[in-house]
Design a protein around this motif. Structure first.
Motif, PDB file in Angstrom:
ATOM      1  N   GLY A   1       0.847  -1.197   0.000  1.00  0.00           N
ATOM      2  CA  GLY A   1       0.000   0.000   0.000  1.00  0.00           C
ATOM      3  C   GLY A   1       0.871   1.230   0.000  1.00  0.00           C
ATOM      4  N   VAL A   2       1.478   1.525  -1.141  1.00  0.00           N
ATOM      5  CA  VAL A   2       2.462   2.599  -1.262  1.00  0.00           C
ATOM      6  C   VAL A   2       1.883   3.717  -2.108  1.00  0.00           C
ATOM      7  CG1 VAL A   2       4.787   3.216  -2.015  1.00  0.00           C
ATOM      8  CG2 VAL A   2       4.350   0.957  -1.033  1.00  0.00           C
ATOM      9  N   GLY A   3       1.857   4.948  -1.571  1.00  0.00           N
ATOM     10  CA  GLY A   3       1.442   6.114  -2.337  1.00  0.00           C
ATOM     11  C   GLY A   3      -0.059   6.206  -2.512  1.00  0.00           C
ATOM     12  N   HIS A   4      -0.432   6.912  -3.579  1.00  0.00           N
ATOM     13  CA  HIS A   4      -1.837   7.117  -3.907  1.00  0.00           C
ATOM     14  C   HIS A   4      -2.250   6.169  -5.027  1.00  0.00           C
ATOM     15  CE1 HIS A   4      -1.840  10.485  -1.202  1.00  0.00           C
ATOM     16  NE2 HIS A   4      -0.929  11.146  -1.902  1.00  0.00           N
ATOM     17  N   GLU A   5      -3.477   6.342  -5.515  1.00  0.00           N
ATOM     18  CA  GLU A   5      -4.022   5.417  -6.518  1.00  0.00           C
ATOM     19  C   GLU A   5      -3.212   5.429  -7.798  1.00  0.00           C
ATOM     20  OE1 GLU A   5      -8.109   6.186  -7.142  1.00  0.00           O
ATOM     21  OE2 GLU A   5      -8.711   5.746  -5.088  1.00  0.00           O
ATOM     22  N   THR A   6      -2.681   6.595  -8.190  1.00  0.00           N
ATOM     23  CA  THR A   6      -1.953   6.698  -9.468  1.00  0.00           C
ATOM     24  C   THR A   6      -0.494   6.300  -9.338  1.00  0.00           C
ATOM     25  OG1 THR A   6      -1.529   9.038  -9.036  1.00  0.00           O
ATOM     26  CG2 THR A   6      -3.485   8.487 -10.331  1.00  0.00           C
ATOM     27  N   ASP A   7      -0.021   6.048  -8.104  1.00  0.00           N
ATOM     28  CA  ASP A   7       1.385   5.688  -7.904  1.00  0.00           C
ATOM     29  C   ASP A   7       1.552   4.179  -8.038  1.00  0.00           C
ATOM     30  OD1 ASP A   7       2.065   8.337  -7.362  1.00  0.00           O
ATOM     31  OD2 ASP A   7       1.500   8.115  -5.252  1.00  0.00           O
ATOM     32  N   PHE A   8       2.525   3.784  -8.860  1.00  0.00           N
ATOM     33  CA  PHE A   8       2.862   2.373  -9.023  1.00  0.00           C
ATOM     34  C   PHE A   8       4.353   2.206  -8.755  1.00  0.00           C
ATOM     35  CE2 PHE A   8      -1.113   2.263 -11.238  1.00  0.00           C
ATOM     36  CZ  PHE A   8      -1.587   0.983 -11.038  1.00  0.00           C
ATOM     37  N   THR A   9       4.692   1.184  -7.965  1.00  0.00           N
ATOM     38  CA  THR A   9       6.087   0.872  -7.667  1.00  0.00           C
ATOM     39  C   THR A   9       6.349  -0.596  -7.994  1.00  0.00           C
ATOM     40  OG1 THR A   9       5.600   0.257  -5.371  1.00  0.00           O
ATOM     41  CG2 THR A   9       6.102   2.583  -5.807  1.00  0.00           C
ATOM     42  N   ILE A  10       7.636  -0.938  -8.006  1.00  0.00           N
ATOM     43  CA  ILE A  10       8.019  -2.334  -8.245  1.00  0.00           C
ATOM     44  C   ILE A  10       7.458  -3.221  -7.139  1.00  0.00           C
ATOM     45  CG2 ILE A  10       9.962  -3.925  -8.450  1.00  0.00           C
ATOM     46  CD1 ILE A  10       9.652  -2.111 -10.855  1.00  0.00           C
ATOM     47  N   ALA A  11       7.398  -2.688  -5.906  1.00  0.00           N
ATOM     48  CA  ALA A  11       6.842  -3.474  -4.803  1.00  0.00           C
ATOM     49  C   ALA A  11       5.389  -3.851  -5.067  1.00  0.00           C
ATOM     50  CB  ALA A  11       6.956  -2.678  -3.495  1.00  0.00           C
ATOM     51  N   ASP A  12       4.633  -2.979  -5.739  1.00  0.00           N
ATOM     52  CA  ASP A  12       3.235  -3.289  -6.054  1.00  0.00           C
ATOM     53  C   ASP A  12       3.131  -4.516  -6.947  1.00  0.00           C
ATOM     54  OD1 ASP A  12       2.366  -1.115  -4.598  1.00  0.00           O
ATOM     55  OD2 ASP A  12       2.436   0.250  -6.307  1.00  0.00           O
ATOM     56  N   PHE A  13       4.021  -4.618  -7.930  1.00  0.00           N
ATOM     57  CA  PHE A  13       3.953  -5.722  -8.885  1.00  0.00           C
ATOM     58  C   PHE A  13       4.385  -7.047  -8.260  1.00  0.00           C
ATOM     59  CE2 PHE A  13       4.745  -1.946 -11.612  1.00  0.00           C
ATOM     60  CZ  PHE A  13       3.568  -1.983 -12.323  1.00  0.00           C
ATOM     61  N   VAL A  14       5.329  -7.012  -7.295  1.00  0.00           N
ATOM     62  CA  VAL A  14       5.833  -8.249  -6.706  1.00  0.00           C
ATOM     63  C   VAL A  14       4.926  -8.737  -5.580  1.00  0.00           C
ATOM     64  CG1 VAL A  14       7.836  -9.338  -5.622  1.00  0.00           C
ATOM     65  CG2 VAL A  14       8.161  -7.527  -7.295  1.00  0.00           C
ATOM     66  N   ALA A  15       4.262  -7.820  -4.885  1.00  0.00           N
ATOM     67  CA  ALA A  15       3.452  -8.187  -3.727  1.00  0.00           C
ATOM     68  C   ALA A  15       2.314  -9.113  -4.116  1.00  0.00           C
ATOM     69  CB  ALA A  15       2.898  -6.924  -3.068  1.00  0.00           C
ATOM     70  N   ASP A  16       1.826  -9.847  -3.131  1.00  0.00           N
ATOM     71  CA  ASP A  16       0.699 -10.747  -3.375  1.00  0.00           C
ATOM     72  C   ASP A  16      -0.583  -9.974  -3.674  1.00  0.00           C
ATOM     73  OD1 ASP A  16       1.880 -13.493  -2.735  1.00  0.00           O
ATOM     74  OD2 ASP A  16       2.441 -12.324  -0.983  1.00  0.00           O
ATOM     75  N   LEU A  17      -0.673  -8.739  -3.168  1.00  0.00           N
ATOM     76  CA  LEU A  17      -1.831  -7.891  -3.454  1.00  0.00           C
ATOM     77  C   LEU A  17      -1.371  -6.450  -3.448  1.00  0.00           C
ATOM     78  CD1 LEU A  17      -4.929  -7.601  -3.869  1.00  0.00           C
ATOM     79  CD2 LEU A  17      -5.112  -7.329  -1.385  1.00  0.00           C
ATOM     80  N   ARG A  18      -1.795  -5.675  -4.457  1.00  0.00           N
ATOM     81  CA  ARG A  18      -1.489  -4.254  -4.525  1.00  0.00           C
ATOM     82  C   ARG A  18      -2.723  -3.465  -4.131  1.00  0.00           C
ATOM     83  NH1 ARG A  18      -3.191   0.593  -7.710  1.00  0.00           N
ATOM     84  NH2 ARG A  18      -1.573   2.106  -7.173  1.00  0.00           N
ATOM     85  N   ALA A  19      -2.583  -2.627  -3.086  1.00  0.00           N
ATOM     86  CA  ALA A  19      -3.662  -1.751  -2.654  1.00  0.00           C
ATOM     87  C   ALA A  19      -3.360  -0.340  -3.128  1.00  0.00           C
ATOM     88  CB  ALA A  19      -3.810  -1.787  -1.130  1.00  0.00           C
ATOM     89  N   ALA A  20      -4.411   0.386  -3.494  1.00  0.00           N
ATOM     90  CA  ALA A  20      -4.212   1.723  -4.051  1.00  0.00           C
ATOM     91  C   ALA A  20      -3.664   2.692  -3.021  1.00  0.00           C
ATOM     92  CB  ALA A  20      -5.533   2.242  -4.618  1.00  0.00           C
ATOM     93  N   THR A  21      -4.011   2.512  -1.765  1.00  0.00           N
ATOM     94  CA  THR A  21      -3.565   3.403  -0.683  1.00  0.00           C
ATOM     95  C   THR A  21      -3.290   2.562   0.562  1.00  0.00           C
ATOM     96  OG1 THR A  21      -5.827   3.773   0.089  1.00  0.00           O
ATOM     97  CG2 THR A  21      -4.975   5.298  -1.587  1.00  0.00           C
ATOM     98  N   PRO A  22      -2.617   3.129   1.566  1.00  0.00           N
ATOM     99  CA  PRO A  22      -2.445   2.397   2.828  1.00  0.00           C
ATOM    100  C   PRO A  22      -3.776   2.040   3.479  1.00  0.00           C
ATOM    101  CG  PRO A  22      -0.876   4.193   2.706  1.00  0.00           C
ATOM    102  CD  PRO A  22      -1.785   4.367   1.533  1.00  0.00           C
ATOM    103  N   THR A  23      -4.751   2.929   3.395  1.00  0.00           N
ATOM    104  CA  THR A  23      -6.071   2.625   3.955  1.00  0.00           C
ATOM    105  C   THR A  23      -6.697   1.437   3.239  1.00  0.00           C
ATOM    106  OG1 THR A  23      -6.390   4.946   4.549  1.00  0.00           O
ATOM    107  CG2 THR A  23      -8.356   3.567   4.410  1.00  0.00           C
ATOM    108  N   ALA A  24      -6.575   1.409   1.914  1.00  0.00           N
ATOM    109  CA  ALA A  24      -7.100   0.273   1.150  1.00  0.00           C
ATOM    110  C   ALA A  24      -6.381  -1.018   1.511  1.00  0.00           C
ATOM    111  CB  ALA A  24      -6.976   0.549  -0.340  1.00  0.00           C
ATOM    112  N   ALA A  25      -5.088  -0.937   1.850  1.00  0.00           N
ATOM    113  CA  ALA A  25      -4.349  -2.127   2.275  1.00  0.00           C
ATOM    114  C   ALA A  25      -4.912  -2.666   3.575  1.00  0.00           C
ATOM    115  CB  ALA A  25      -2.873  -1.798   2.421  1.00  0.00           C
ATOM    116  N   ALA A  26      -5.219  -1.766   4.529  1.00  0.00           N
ATOM    117  CA  ALA A  26      -5.813  -2.209   5.792  1.00  0.00           C
ATOM    118  C   ALA A  26      -7.186  -2.825   5.563  1.00  0.00           C
ATOM    119  CB  ALA A  26      -5.910  -1.021   6.748  1.00  0.00           C
TER     120      ALA A  26
END
Length: 459
Positions: free
Chosen positions: A247-272
């Motif tokens: 859950g890194v950054g905002h909805e428009t932010d994409f990182t390498i961690a998002d692609f490798v993780a088992d689930l990519r959340a748009a925001t930290p709140t969405a990850a929770a």
């Protein structure tokens, strides 16, 4: 191909002719060919203005600097992969092909890629690492794990001072307050942050204290989020034994961690929200399942009562069942007795018929003996006649064979002549002077040599 080349040569020749009058289309087409053939695919930097996003998904805008501007177009099949939305006033760098839109004679750039100006090196590093890890299969959907439905403990990798941590904790408390949370503190920005984030992820994986791990931080520029684009973080997430939610950054932010993780959340709140269900939703779901279970039990009870009624109608009193079985047994005995009597009568009739046939087929022995004596006499007479007939025929054949015997012919003064191959000589035409012959007489023979030949018709 040869005809096309000749046509192009003829066109070029006609354009070079100063007396040749061009149509507007021919002029624009010639300019288009010169521009596209003379300028390669290149990077251009400038400021976006007059940006228009068409309903088709294509983007149209102008790229300008202090002294000039140029029209640009980025078609939907290219723009849909862009990870940010351009806007007026944004400084960007575009990879484009210079071309001319011949219908209006407009010089324009057809874009292949776009990135914010000044971040070219970071984007190139981002794309390089992304392509590398994707080729290794770290982004494959098949290796991603499902999150636990009700985690017993949740781990969070972030900075204790991060606003994202407060958002995550508040969301978890609202949705499932009884689930304990374990923080793995680490800086999420600045020099050495990537190594510390990776170390925190590896520590959480080794301890295995949590059922799911949230890696998060708030929004920021690409430089602020760059720690989550480092290879060491991606490798740590991929090697984690615990499912990881990014859950890194905002909805428009994409990182390498998002692609490798088992689930990519748009925001930290969405990850929770992704790692724990809402307690109100769980209560509603439990109430719905309870209602479904009550209805299912009621239906099963009703079906059981109907089945009991059906079986009750089929149930017969034992005395009545015995009486029915006795009647059926008596009927079977009568049928068996009738079948036995009928079979006996039919068998007796068959035996009587066979007895009469056997008596009718008994032979007359005296008559058969007389017939046998007559046949023996006739057989002896026939055998004698046959022997006499064969003796006479054998005598005639012996006499005929003696007449055909070559020795009988030789005994009358004739001789038999053969050449050296053993072939019978019947004509002098087949002989040569000096040829050897073998002459056989009735008694003995000689070897001779041809010294003189006579014509077959000569005396």
């Amino acid at each position: 191909m040869k005809k096309i080349c000749m046509d192009e040569c003829e066109k070029q020749g006609s354009l070079m002719d100063k007396n040749h009058v061009l149509s507007v289309r021919e002029l624009n087409l010639a300019a288009k060919q010169l521009i596209e053939g003379g300028l390669p695919l290149l990077w251009v930097r400038g400021e976006i203005s007059n940006f228009v996003s068409a309903a088709s998904g294509h983007w149209y805008f102008s790229l300008k600097d202090e002294q000039a501007q140029v029209r640009c177009v980025m078609f939907r099949h290219k723009s849909q992969y862009l990870e940010f939305k351009p806007s007026n006033g944004m400084q960007v760098e575009v990879l484009a092909l210079a071309t001319l839109y011949e219908a209006r004679g407009d010089f324009q750039l057809t874009l292949e890629k776009m990135r914010p100006a000044g971040l070219g090196a970071l984007y190139e590093a981002f794309e390089h690492l992304k392509n590398k890890l994707e080729a290794e299969g770290l982004f494959d959907a098949g290796r991603k794990r499902d999150l636990p439905l009700l985690p017993k403990q949740i781990g969070i990798v972030t900075s204790p001072q991060a606003a994202a941590l407060r958002d995550v904790l508040r969301t978890l408390a609202n949705r499932m307050p009884n689930v304990p949370v374990l923080l793995y503190p680490t800086p999420v920005q600045g020099e050495g942050a990537a190594q510390k984030i990776a170390q925190a992820i590896r520590l959480a994986s080794q301890r295995a204290e949590c059922d799911v791990l949230i890696v998060c931080r708030g929004g920021g520029s690409i430089e602020d989020l760059w720690a989550f684009n480092e290879e060491v973080v991606a490798r740590a997430i991929a090697a984690s034994h615990i499912p990881v939610v990014s859950g890194v950054g905002h909805e428009t932010d994409f990182t390498i961690a998002d692609f490798v993780a088992d689930l990519r959340a748009a925001t930290p709140t969405a990850a929770a929200q992704a790692v724990v269900p809402d307690k109100q939703e769980l209560r509603q779901r439990l109430a719905q399942h309870r209602q479904r279970l009550v209805r299912a039990v009621a239906r099963r009870f009703e079906q059981g009562m109907q089945q009991v009624d059906f079986l009750q109608h089929r149930l017969v009193h034992p005395a009545q069942r015995i009486r029915q079985q006795g009647e059926r047994l008596e009927a079977l005995q009568q049928r068996m007795r009738f079948a036995h009597d009928h079979a006996m009568q039919r068998q007796q009739g068959r035996w009587s018929m066979l007895w009469h046939r056997l008596r009718g087929a008994r032979p007359n022995l005296a008559r058969l003996q007389e017939q046998q004596s007559n046949l023996a006499r006739r057989l002896n007479g026939a055998m004698l006649q046959t022997l006499d007939r064969h003796d006479a025929r054998l005598t005639a054949l012996r006499q005929h064979l003696q007449l055909l015997d070559p020795k009988q012919v030789l005994a009358r003064g004739y001789s038999m002549v053969r050449d050296v191959q053993g072939n019978i000589v019947v004509s002098s035409d087949s002989l040569e002077l000096g040829e050897k012959l073998d002459i056989t007489f009735a008694q003995g023979g000689v070897h001779a040599v041809v010294q003189e030949k006579h014509e077959p018709n000569s005396d």
